[in-house]
Write a protein that holds these residues in place. Structure first.
Motif, PDB file in Angstrom:
ATOM      1  N   TYR A  79      83.090  47.555 122.115  1.00  0.00           N
ATOM      2  CA  TYR A  79      83.761  46.385 122.691  1.00  0.00           C
ATOM      3  C   TYR A  79      84.990  46.852 123.473  1.00  0.00           C
ATOM      4  CZ  TYR A  79      80.793  44.057 119.270  1.00  0.00           C
ATOM      5  OH  TYR A  79      79.713  43.631 118.530  1.00  0.00           O
ATOM      6  N   PRO A  80      84.792  47.470 124.634  1.00  0.00           N
ATOM      7  CA  PRO A  80      85.927  48.042 125.372  1.00  0.00           C
ATOM      8  C   PRO A  80      86.970  47.004 125.769  1.00  0.00           C
ATOM      9  CG  PRO A  80      83.939  48.007 126.720  1.00  0.00           C
ATOM     10  CD  PRO A  80      83.519  47.679 125.330  1.00  0.00           C
ATOM     11  N   PHE A  81      86.551  45.739 125.909  1.00  0.00           N
ATOM     12  CA  PHE A  81      87.506  44.684 126.280  1.00  0.00           C
ATOM     13  C   PHE A  81      87.956  43.871 125.077  1.00  0.00           C
ATOM     14  CE2 PHE A  81      84.868  45.518 130.026  1.00  0.00           C
ATOM     15  CZ  PHE A  81      85.858  45.867 130.935  1.00  0.00           C
ATOM     16  N   GLY A  82      87.620  44.345 123.880  1.00  0.00           N
ATOM     17  CA  GLY A  82      88.016  43.637 122.669  1.00  0.00           C
ATOM     18  C   GLY A  82      87.051  42.515 122.338  1.00  0.00           C
ATOM     19  N   ARG A  83      87.361  41.817 121.245  1.00  0.00           N
ATOM     20  CA  ARG A  83      86.501  40.722 120.800  1.00  0.00           C
ATOM     21  C   ARG A  83      87.339  39.728 120.024  1.00  0.00           C
ATOM     22  NH1 ARG A  83      81.191  39.520 122.388  1.00  0.00           N
ATOM     23  NH2 ARG A  83      80.064  38.529 120.683  1.00  0.00           N
ATOM     24  N   ASP A  84      87.143  38.441 120.305  1.00  0.00           N
ATOM     25  CA  ASP A  84      87.839  37.379 119.585  1.00  0.00           C
ATOM     26  C   ASP A  84      86.782  36.413 119.065  1.00  0.00           C
ATOM     27  OD1 ASP A  84      89.661  35.611 118.545  1.00  0.00           O
ATOM     28  OD2 ASP A  84      90.226  34.734 120.462  1.00  0.00           O
ATOM     29  N   ASP A  85      86.151  36.780 117.971  1.00  0.00           N
ATOM     30  CA  ASP A  85      84.977  36.089 117.457  1.00  0.00           C
ATOM     31  C   ASP A  85      85.315  35.486 116.103  1.00  0.00           C
ATOM     32  OD1 ASP A  85      82.511  35.389 116.303  1.00  0.00           O
ATOM     33  OD2 ASP A  85      81.450  37.036 117.283  1.00  0.00           O
ATOM     34  N   ASN A  86      85.222  34.174 115.989  1.00  0.00           N
ATOM     35  CA  ASN A  86      85.551  33.468 114.760  1.00  0.00           C
ATOM     36  C   ASN A  86      84.313  32.971 114.013  1.00  0.00           C
ATOM     37  OD1 ASN A  86      88.480  33.567 114.898  1.00  0.00           O
ATOM     38  ND2 ASN A  86      88.257  32.255 116.698  1.00  0.00           N
ATOM     39  N   THR A  87      83.154  33.518 114.369  1.00  0.00           N
ATOM     40  CA  THR A  87      81.899  33.141 113.717  1.00  0.00           C
ATOM     41  C   THR A  87      81.282  34.317 112.973  1.00  0.00           C
ATOM     42  OG1 THR A  87      81.399  31.403 115.327  1.00  0.00           O
ATOM     43  CG2 THR A  87      79.533  32.319 114.092  1.00  0.00           C
ATOM     44  N   HIS A  88      81.280  35.499 113.604  1.00  0.00           N
ATOM     45  CA  HIS A  88      80.591  36.664 113.039  1.00  0.00           C
ATOM     46  C   HIS A  88      81.573  37.555 112.290  1.00  0.00           C
ATOM     47  CE1 HIS A  88      78.102  35.310 116.498  1.00  0.00           C
ATOM     48  NE2 HIS A  88      77.183  35.367 115.543  1.00  0.00           N
ATOM     49  N   PHE A  89      81.036  38.248 111.288  1.00  0.00           N
ATOM     50  CA  PHE A  89      81.898  38.933 110.327  1.00  0.00           C
ATOM     51  C   PHE A  89      82.090  40.411 110.625  1.00  0.00           C
ATOM     52  CE2 PHE A  89      79.807  35.493 107.853  1.00  0.00           C
ATOM     53  CZ  PHE A  89      80.941  34.701 107.703  1.00  0.00           C
ATOM     54  N   SER A  90      83.228  40.905 110.167  1.00  0.00           N
ATOM     55  CA  SER A  90      83.465  42.341 110.071  1.00  0.00           C
ATOM     56  C   SER A  90      82.756  42.849 108.819  1.00  0.00           C
ATOM     57  CB  SER A  90      84.965  42.608 109.957  1.00  0.00           C
ATOM     58  OG  SER A  90      85.468  42.055 108.737  1.00  0.00           O
ATOM     59  N   GLU A  91      82.823  44.168 108.595  1.00  0.00           N
ATOM     60  CA  GLU A  91      82.247  44.706 107.360  1.00  0.00           C
ATOM     61  C   GLU A  91      82.904  44.072 106.129  1.00  0.00           C
ATOM     62  OE1 GLU A  91      81.226  49.257 107.748  1.00  0.00           O
ATOM     63  OE2 GLU A  91      83.100  48.823 108.808  1.00  0.00           O
ATOM     64  N   LEU A  92      84.219  43.961 106.150  1.00  0.00           N
ATOM     65  CA  LEU A  92      84.931  43.362 105.024  1.00  0.00           C
ATOM     66  C   LEU A  92      84.508  41.908 104.835  1.00  0.00           C
ATOM     67  CD1 LEU A  92      87.128  43.312 102.835  1.00  0.00           C
ATOM     68  CD2 LEU A  92      88.786  42.756 104.642  1.00  0.00           C
ATOM     69  N   GLY A  93      84.457  41.158 105.918  1.00  0.00           N
ATOM     70  CA  GLY A  93      84.090  39.751 105.815  1.00  0.00           C
ATOM     71  C   GLY A  93      82.692  39.563 105.273  1.00  0.00           C
TER      72      GLY A  93
END
Length: 275
Positions: free
Chosen positions: A215-229
């Motif tokens: 994600y070279p431009f970053g990501r602002d995603d409030n639906t999909h999870f990180s590993e921790l989430g």
């Protein structure tokens, strides 16, 4: 034959023979398959989308080796498209008595801006009923799960409900069909409230530009999870499996002996966790 072996080789042979008889008399527990059906919040991901993680990915680590998790969830699917694309029938055909089907949809069913996947609440209910009845028809156990929350806080820092109609429909089907229900919508909102508006970002796919090469431009995603989430959501699901006293809870993972020992009160615990 065993008696002859004992007379020739003595007490050691007797012990070995008894051990063999015990091994044959104690077959390993049958494996149980747990099928996950749903959308991208559960689904397995390709490496090019890492660190996005569906909560179905860490779920197998919570169970012992007698549980086989079949993660059949697919990004972007609603109950309607999951059925229309013939993703459900192969699962029905494969189900064995004692298997489980964990069912969580809603994110895409409610997407009115995407007519190709949108499903009305009435049709959503009927699709859930179909999943339930066809699972039971194979003597397997359905479990309904309300759609996991999105990250949405108001200006006062209170988490907002994001799936009201579809969570209510899921709970209604669970009640009328007498199906075990995991209210992951409520549980995940409570978890996000504990983390708060800022720290809850750690649970989602929130990346600054350049933080990860995917994600070279970053990501602002409030639906999909990180590993921790994803792990936190899987933990909530497992907690409810235990609270519901489903037989599946008897197959939770057992710690290695050295991991079951409380850590030392002073000093770093340098013992490895692997066997």
């Amino acid at each position: 034959m065993l008696n002859l072996l004992v007379r020739k080789l003595g007490p050691l042979a007797a012990l070995l023979g008894l051990g063999l008889l015990w091994a044959f008399a104690a077959p390993a527990p049958d494996k149980v398959r747990v099928y996950l059906i749903g959308d991208s919040t559960i689904a397995p991901k390709v490496r090019q989308t890492f660190p996005e993680t569906g909560w179905g990915m860490p779920l197998p680590t919570f169970f012992d080796s007698t549980v086989v998790v079949e993660n059949r969830a697919v990004n972007g699917r609603s109950t309607r498209t999951f059925l229309a694309e013939n993703r459900w029938q192969p699962i029905v055909d494969a189900l064995q008595p004692g298997d489980y089907v964990l069912i969580q949809f809603g994110h895409n069913d409610e997407s009115t801006q995407h007519p190709d996947r949108y499903t009305s609440p009435a049709d959503y209910r009927q699709n859930l009923i179909r999943f339930v009845q066809e699972t039971r028809g194979k003597k397997a156990q359905p479990v309904l799960i309300t759609p996991v929350t999105r990250r949405k806080f108001d200006k006062q820092g209170r988490i907002q409900e994001t799936h009201a109609a579809y969570s209510a429909a899921t709970m209604e089907v669970a009640k009328t069909q007498q199906v075990p229900l995991i209210d992951l919508d409520r549980l995940s909102r409570e978890l996000l409230q504990q983390f708060g508006p800022e720290h809850s970002r750690l649970l989602f796919l929130q990346l600054a530009p350049g933080e990860h090469p995917n994600y070279p431009f970053g990501r602002d995603d409030n639906t999909h999870f990180s590993e921790l989430g994803a792990r936190k959501m899987a933990q909530l699901v497992v907690g409810e499996i235990k609270a519901l006293q489903l037989p599946l809870a008897q197959r939770l993972a057992r710690p290695l002996p050295k991991n079951a020992v409380p850590p030392a009160k002073s000093g770093a615990d340098a013992q490895p966790t692997t066997p």
